[in-house]
Design a protein around this motif. Structure first.
Motif, mmCIF file in Angstrom:
data_model
loop_
_atom_site.group_PDB
_atom_site.id
_atom_site.type_symbol
_atom_site.label_atom_id
_atom_site.label_comp_id
_atom_site.label_asym_id
_atom_site.label_seq_id
_atom_site.Cartn_x
_atom_site.Cartn_y
_atom_site.Cartn_z
ATOM 1 N N ASP A 23 49.928 64.528 65.789
ATOM 2 C CA ASP A 23 49.829 65.983 65.739
ATOM 3 C C ASP A 23 49.450 66.412 64.337
ATOM 4 O O ASP A 23 49.409 65.591 63.419
ATOM 5 C CB ASP A 23 51.116 66.658 66.204
ATOM 6 C CG ASP A 23 52.296 66.215 65.375
ATOM 7 O OD1 ASP A 23 52.172 66.227 64.135
ATOM 8 O OD2 ASP A 23 53.334 65.856 65.989
ATOM 9 N N ALA A 24 49.171 67.679 64.190
ATOM 10 C CA ALA A 24 48.662 68.193 62.923
ATOM 11 C C ALA A 24 49.638 67.927 61.784
ATOM 12 O O ALA A 24 49.246 67.489 60.694
ATOM 13 C CB ALA A 24 48.385 69.697 63.052
ATOM 14 N N ALA A 25 50.945 68.091 62.022
ATOM 15 C CA ALA A 25 51.931 67.960 60.948
ATOM 16 C C ALA A 25 52.044 66.507 60.484
ATOM 17 O O ALA A 25 51.981 66.227 59.271
ATOM 18 C CB ALA A 25 53.295 68.458 61.448
ATOM 19 N N SER A 26 52.174 65.556 61.430
ATOM 20 C CA SER A 26 52.310 64.163 61.001
ATOM 21 C C SER A 26 51.015 63.650 60.383
ATOM 22 O O SER A 26 51.033 62.837 59.459
ATOM 23 C CB SER A 26 52.771 63.270 62.155
ATOM 24 O OG SER A 26 52.030 63.578 63.305
ATOM 25 N N LEU A 27 49.898 64.199 60.854
ATOM 26 C CA LEU A 27 48.632 63.829 60.224
ATOM 27 C C LEU A 27 48.576 64.259 58.766
ATOM 28 O O LEU A 27 48.120 63.521 57.896
ATOM 29 C CB LEU A 27 47.483 64.488 60.971
ATOM 30 C CG LEU A 27 46.696 63.621 61.964
ATOM 31 C CD1 LEU A 27 45.558 64.443 62.541
ATOM 32 C CD2 LEU A 27 46.158 62.364 61.297
ATOM 33 N N GLU A 28 49.070 65.491 58.562
ATOM 34 C CA GLU A 28 49.063 66.014 57.191
ATOM 35 C C GLU A 28 49.985 65.181 56.305
ATOM 36 O O GLU A 28 49.645 64.816 55.177
ATOM 37 C CB GLU A 28 49.498 67.492 57.194
ATOM 38 C CG GLU A 28 49.574 68.164 55.828
ATOM 39 C CD GLU A 28 48.236 68.166 55.078
ATOM 40 O OE1 GLU A 28 47.177 67.922 55.736
ATOM 41 O OE2 GLU A 28 48.233 68.377 53.852
ATOM 42 N N ALA A 29 51.145 64.820 56.875
ATOM 43 C CA ALA A 29 52.077 63.979 56.132
ATOM 44 C C ALA A 29 51.426 62.626 55.812
ATOM 45 O O ALA A 29 51.528 62.101 54.692
ATOM 46 C CB ALA A 29 53.357 63.764 56.948
ATOM 47 N N TRP A 30 50.686 62.098 56.762
ATOM 48 C CA TRP A 30 49.982 60.814 56.549
ATOM 49 C C TRP A 30 48.949 60.952 55.432
ATOM 50 O O TRP A 30 48.814 60.117 54.576
ATOM 51 C CB TRP A 30 49.316 60.396 57.869
ATOM 52 C CG TRP A 30 48.629 59.048 57.766
ATOM 53 C CD1 TRP A 30 49.136 57.841 58.060
ATOM 54 C CD2 TRP A 30 47.290 58.830 57.284
ATOM 55 N NE1 TRP A 30 48.245 56.848 57.806
ATOM 56 C CE2 TRP A 30 47.065 57.444 57.310
ATOM 57 C CE3 TRP A 30 46.274 59.658 56.802
ATOM 58 C CZ2 TRP A 30 45.865 56.857 56.902
ATOM 59 C CZ3 TRP A 30 45.086 59.068 56.407
ATOM 60 C CH2 TRP A 30 44.870 57.689 56.461
#
Ligand SMILES: [Zn+2]
Lengths: 343, 843
Positions: A23-30
């Motif tokens: 999802d967008a949030a975990s992608l950003e965290a990655w």
């Protein structure tokens, strides 16, 4: 060589972790973790100075390659996640398309205006120009100038509303407009179409009302014959009824025309086979017409030896009734919205 | 006029079947409205264009029969038994017909009665039911006597409503002959155009049929088969005013026996719509129907008595002031000075051409009959018929014109029939007063004149042929056709009118269908268009685009109906109306003064049918003007709006009623669509609207109209729901005069605008329009748009104040405005607001 192994580890770990981000949030965290300022690969860059000089180019290239690989993988994943999110969003937004729409208010013309406009459009395209005259008329204009002297038997043809002012009446037809138009333009030729409200003193019923609109034609010129009258009316009938219906002219009588005729058109409902609308005859009477009577030409200011003309008159209300199978002519002026909104 | 087919055939042979005959007549101007079958079958046709009524008599079931004896019924006084022969066998037939009672129990009749006999299974009308109900004769027992057939009344055979007794045919009717063969007939109901009054007779129609089909016409031979001494010296005529009475003819018949006419005469009269009376009166009516000349029969001896035994003098003159006459219908009539009377030396006898008097009418006792045939001025007869509200078959014909040549013909034919049916002796000679003989016009016609009117190149020979068939006498001389009008037509004029009259006859006989159609070839005339038409349509278009429904209302109303639009003490209630002299109903007695009142009635009528109504009409009102013969016809535009702004729907539960500003918005839309410049609004007071919710719309100084919410007291006059009713009444003339013929438009800006919000706090009393005016003055040309988007009242800004929030658009056409530019415009605006309105800027 440790750094190269480290880079390979970073690449593998990064890709593995990326596969888990959906999802967008975990992608950003990655992205922060693997491509951010403090990401392991970035740290390899910052440690580059500490590596042996001869290994630096190789480590640098490898680090760049790992970074680009991670970035590309990230972009690809980002696209995929966005696409998935959009699809989910679209699915969620699915409407019941059968629910009623929000309608703006639809203005409408009265059916008589619609019919009148259509009639006028046809005649104006043939060169007839719209000419108006008043509802309140004098006896002279409504009758005498039209070759209907006082006490003439023809007066029986028009039941008339008179006003308490002597000599004034409600016009029983638009024909007084013929005289007005002729007097205004004589001795020039005239070709006009006269629309207007007319009145008849009679008990209102489903077929006739005390008030009705009429449209009248008048053409006065140097070479106007009964053949022109036929051609003009035939063209009109073809256009107003939209198909090639037979018409016929039947001898009739109007004091202001001679010869006079009644135009019948093949029944628009049954196409001549006979039905209740045409009372079985297959014909519908739609207008009266004829060659302008010499006395009327004279009253209009023309020399009947030099000028000839034709005239015709019809009721838009009647034409509307025929075309829409309206049962009661009084519906026109009762203005029930349930009637009006059907047009 | 009812045309009896068998009668018509006496004058002309007819090969056409009924359907073809009716079409031929209709296409020649004698429109057949209905065909009544009297026994005859429907003509074979793929499709019948005409409407048929009546009954077909089956030839084998309905026949002429002979009653040889009328016997009493064993069990019933009111019934008799007839011994009857139908040509094949004898029957005993039961009937209650009162006209057979005189023969009851007289034994075998010396002269048997001929009757119409319906056998078992015949289809006839039920005589005992009202109207025409078909029934089939079945075997039944009535009071113990077997019955399976009957002797018929006229009603049962569909001839007339007569059911008092059975038909008793003339003695020469052949027993056993199918009734349809003996007297089967048809009646064509023909509508007679005013120009074809000459056709209001069987002969008149026959003349047309002959002309149309080319068959010869058999004129009735009017001889005077006199057997008695001359009428001369036995009566005299004195015509005082020949212009009212051009001709007066008298004949005399003596020793008549008053009795019923032969059945076939009675039948024809009935079929033609007249009631048989007796042989003398029937003869006058018969001749009138036959050739179109109404006759009047006087009791000659009654006239002689009135003249104290002297030969009577018949005088025609106009009525004297105050003169009255009791007519045949028993009404005492006050006469006008234009009423022409037939009198004798003792006084008035009849109203000329309209109705006879009671004293000298033919009675059972009459022996000698003086027969009048005259011609009268038709205009005079028309005036009399209208004044006396009295019509008759005679007056119908005389008021449309009867040719004077018919008078002696009619009298001769009448006397002949009277002699035939009453056995009297006709006196030799007629007295014929004809002071001013009628001159039948002679008209000259050329082929060019025919072509000029009809557009066909018809030769004079062809024209001559057509006109001759109608009885005109023609003579060709060079390129001129001299046409002499025959002595039965009054519809042909002199000179130019006569030419047009003849050309019409040529066209009618030639056939309108044979004249080719052509598109107008004459050059287009100059500009003649009503200049108001196109702009009025623009107004109508704009209102429809704004979502309004157009209505078209009655232009006749009553003052009371219109007064509902005003407060009780309003001056409008005293305005004069254009009043109908002969209103047809109490609720339409005057011409309207208010278009809005008409539209308001429509809104009221529809108010429960729709949650939202938005109606308009464009139409005239009628304003009497002192000293001006015609009234002003002032065209108005009226709008009515009421109900919810948006109808509730599945996603919208609340229903806000429309108010003043909904109306104003539509009006602004209209004025914008019409490009009307310098539009302003100002508060107004009227007798219709809420004093605080009413405004005038202006373009410059010109008032366009007034609108607002109905005054609550006015609204009470109508049956409306709780929602406010918004309405407006505008002058179409003012709108049209304010509409520019052409207007300039601005360029589309190429640079971005600067948008800025400004909240202005002003006194409650300052109208928004004033604030906007000052805003625009301060902003100058660079302020291109002002939109009010919020109004706030509250403690924060103090009592008696309001805060108006505007979105302002700054825009230059030649550059992008800088922050500095915007600030300077803003400061100019604020300064102006403070100076002019004492405004404060919020926030
Ligand atoms: Zn039809």
């Amino acid at each position: 060589m440790d750094e190269l192994q480290e880079l390979e580890r970073i690449r593998q770990e990064g890709l593995e972790r990326l596969a888990e981000a959906n999802d967008a949030a975990s992608l950003e965290a990655w992205r922060v973790a693997y491509l951010g300022r403090n990401a392991p690969v970035m740290q390899v860059f910052s440690r580059l100075g500490q590596a042996p000089r001869e290994l630096r180019p190789q480590i640098g290239q490898s680090a760049n390659a790992v970074k680009q690989a991670l970035e590309a993988a990230y972009q690809e994943k980002l696209e995929a996640v966005r696409r998935a999110a959009l699809e989910e969003e679209l699915t969620r937004q699915k409407l019941d398309v059968t629910l009623p729409g929000r309608r703006p208010f639809l203005g409408r013309y009265h059916i008589e205006t619609q019919t009148m406009r259509e009639i006028l459009r046809i005649f104006t395209s043939m060169g007839f120009q719209v000419y108006s005259s008043p509802d309140i008329e004098t006896d002279e204009y409504n009758f005498t100038y039209l070759n209907i002297p006082p006490h003439h038997p023809a007066r029986d043809m028009w039941d008339t509303f008179y006003l308490t002012t002597p000599g004034l009446l409600l016009r029983t037809h638009t024909s007084p407009g013929q005289i007005h138009a002729m007097r205004q333009f004589a001795p020039e030729p005239v070709r006009v179409v006269l629309p207007g409200m007319c009145y008849r003193y009679e008990q209102a019923g489903a077929r006739k009302d005390i008030q009705f609109t009429q449209v009248e034609l008048l053409a006065v010129g140097y070479d106007i014959t009964f053949a022109d009258l036929k051609g003009t009316l035939q063209d009109f009938a073809d256009r107003i009824f939209g198909e090639r219906l037979r018409t016929r002219l039947r001898p009739s009588y109007f004091p202001f025309t001679e010869p006079s005729a009644e135009m019948d058109v093949e029944c628009v409902i049954c196409h001549g086979k006979g039905c209740s609308v045409c009372k079985g005859s297959g014909w519908l009477e739609i207008m009266g017409c004829g060659m302008v009577h010499p006395v009327v030409l004279q009253h209009g200011g023309y020399d009947p030896a030099k000028f000839t003309g034709f005239a015709a008159g019809m009721g838009p209300g009647r034409i509307a009734m025929l075309r829409h199978a309206i049962q009661d002519i009084r519906s026109l002026y009762e203005n029930d919205v349930r009637f009006l909104e059907q047009f | 006029m009812k045309v009896v087919l068998s009668w018509l055939k006496e004058f002309v042979d007819i090969d056409l079947n009924l359907e073809e005959l009716a079409r031929t007549l209709t296409m020649a101007g004698l429109e057949v409205e209905e065909i009544q079958l009297v026994g005859l079958p429907m003509p074979p046709a793929e499709r019948h264009e005409f409407h048929y009524s009546g009954l077909t008599w089956e030839p084998d079931k309905i026949v002429v029969a002979r009653i040889d004896e009328v016997m009493p019924h064993p069990n019933a006084d009111r019934l008799v038994l007839c011994r009857l022969h139908d040509g094949q066998q004898e029957h005993i037939v039961l009937t209650g017909a009162p006209n057979l009672f005189e023969y009851k129990g007289k034994g075998p009749l010396p002269q048997p009665l001929k009757v119409a006999y319906a056998k078992e299974g015949a289809r006839i009308y039920d005589g005992h039911q009202p109207g025409q109900v078909l029934t089939t004769l079945k075997r039944a027992k009535i009071r113990g006597v077997e019955s399976y057939s009957m002797v018929c009344s006229e009603k049962e055979l569909g001839i007339s409503e007569e059911h008092e007794g059975i038909i008793i045919l003339d003695p020469d009717a052949p027993t056993g002959m199918p009734l349809v063969e003996y007297m089967g007939d048809a009646v064509l109901d023909v509508s007679i155009l005013p120009s074809m009054a000459r056709c209001a007779s069987i002969l008149g129609v026959a003349r047309e049929v002959a002309a149309l089909t080319g068959k010869p016409l058999r004129l009735p031979r009017a001889t005077l088969p006199a057997t008695g001494e001359s009428i001369l010296g036995k009566a005299s005529i004195q015509i005082t005013e020949p212009e009212y009475n051009p001709r007066f003819v008298l004949g005399l018949i003596r020793n008549v026996r008053i009795q019923p006419s032969p059945y076939r005469v009675q039948l024809r009269l009935r079929l033609a719509g007249m009631r048989p009376i007796n042989n003398i009166v029937d003869a006058t009516n018969y001749v009138m129907l036959e050739i179109g000349e109404p006759l009047h029969a006087f009791d000659y001896q009654a006239l002689v008595r009135r003249a104290q035994g002297n030969p009577p003098t018949i005088i025609t003159r106009r009525a004297r002031p105050g003169e009255t006459l009791t007519t045949l219908d028993g009404v005492e009539r006050k006469l006008d000075d234009f009423t022409v009377l037939v009198c004798d030396t003792a006084g008035a006898l009849s109203i000329a051409g309209v109705m006879g008097g009671a004293e000298t009418e033919v009675t059972e006792q009459t022996t000698d009959v003086l027969l009048e045939g005259a011609s009268w001025n038709f205009i005079n007869i028309r005036k009399t018929v209208a004044a006396q509200k009295l019509n008759s078959e005679a007056a119908y014909r005389f008021s449309r014109g009867v040719h004077p040549a018919l008078a002696p013909e009619g009298v001769k034919l009448g006397l002949e029939r009277m002699a035939l049916w009453s056995g009297g002796e006709i006196a030799a000679d007629l007295i014929d007063a004809y002071p001013v003989p009628h001159k039948d016009p002679q008209v000259d016609l050329t082929a060019a004149e025919i072509r000029r009117a009809l557009g066909i190149p018809l030769s004079l020979d062809e024209a001559e042929n057509l006109l001759s068939r109608l009885g005109f006498t023609c003579q060709i001389e060079g390129d001129v056709l001299h046409v002499q009008t025959p002595p039965h037509r009054l519809d042909i004029g002199e000179g130019l009118v006569g030419k047009a009259d003849l050309i019409e006859e040529i066209a009618r006989l030639y056939g309108f269908d044979r004249i080719p159609a052509r598109r107008l070839a004459d050059p287009l005339p100059s500009l003649q268009e009503d200049p108001n038409l196109a702009p009025t349509d623009k107004v109508r278009d704009a209102l429809v685009r704004l979502g309004l429904q157009e209505v078209i209302t009655y232009r006749m109303t009553t003052p009371e109906r219109e007064h509902r639009l005003y407060l009780d003490d309003a001056p409008e209630r005293n305005a004069p109306y254009l009043t109908l002299a002969n209103p047809i109903s109490l609720d339409r007695s005057v011409m309207r003064r208010s278009l809005l009142a008409s539209v308001m009635e429509i809104a009221e009528r529809n108010t429960r049918l729709r949650e939202r109504l938005a109606l308009f009409e464009i139409g005239p009102v009628f304003l009497p003007v002192e000293g001006q013969p015609r009234p002003d016809e002032d065209w108005r535009v009226a709008l009515v709006l009421t109900g919810t702004r948006q109808p509730p729907a599945w996603d919208r539960k609340e229903a806000t009623p429309m108010d003043f500003y909904d109306f104003k918005g539509i009006l602004e839309g209209l004025l914008e669509a019409l490009h009307i410049p310098d539009v302003t609004f100002r508060a107004a007071q009227t007798s219709t609207f809420h004093p605080g919710k009413c405004a005038e719309a202006l373009s410059g100084d010109r008032v366009l109209g007034v609108f607002g919410e109905l005054h609550p007291k006015v609204k009470e006059h109508f049956d409306f729901g709780p929602a406010p009713v918004l309405a407006g009444d505008f002058s179409l003339k003012a709108l049209l005069e304010s509409m520019p013929v052409a207007y300039e438009v601005g360029a589309v800006p190429a640079f971005p605008p600067v948008l800025e919000d400004l909240a202005v706090v002003v006194d409650e009393s300052i109208p928004a329009a004033r604030v906007e005016e000052v805003l625009r003055q301060g902003g100058g040309k660079l302020l291109t748009a002002v939109r009010l988007f919020d109004i706030y009242r509250g403690e924060q800004i103090g009592a008696g104040k309001k805060s108006l929030a505007y979105r302002l658009t700054y825009q230059a056409l030649d550059r992008t405005l800088t922050d500095k530019d915007a600030t300077s415009i803003r400061q100019r605006i604020i300064r102006r607001l403070e100076q002019e309105l004492g405004a404060k800027i919020r926030g």
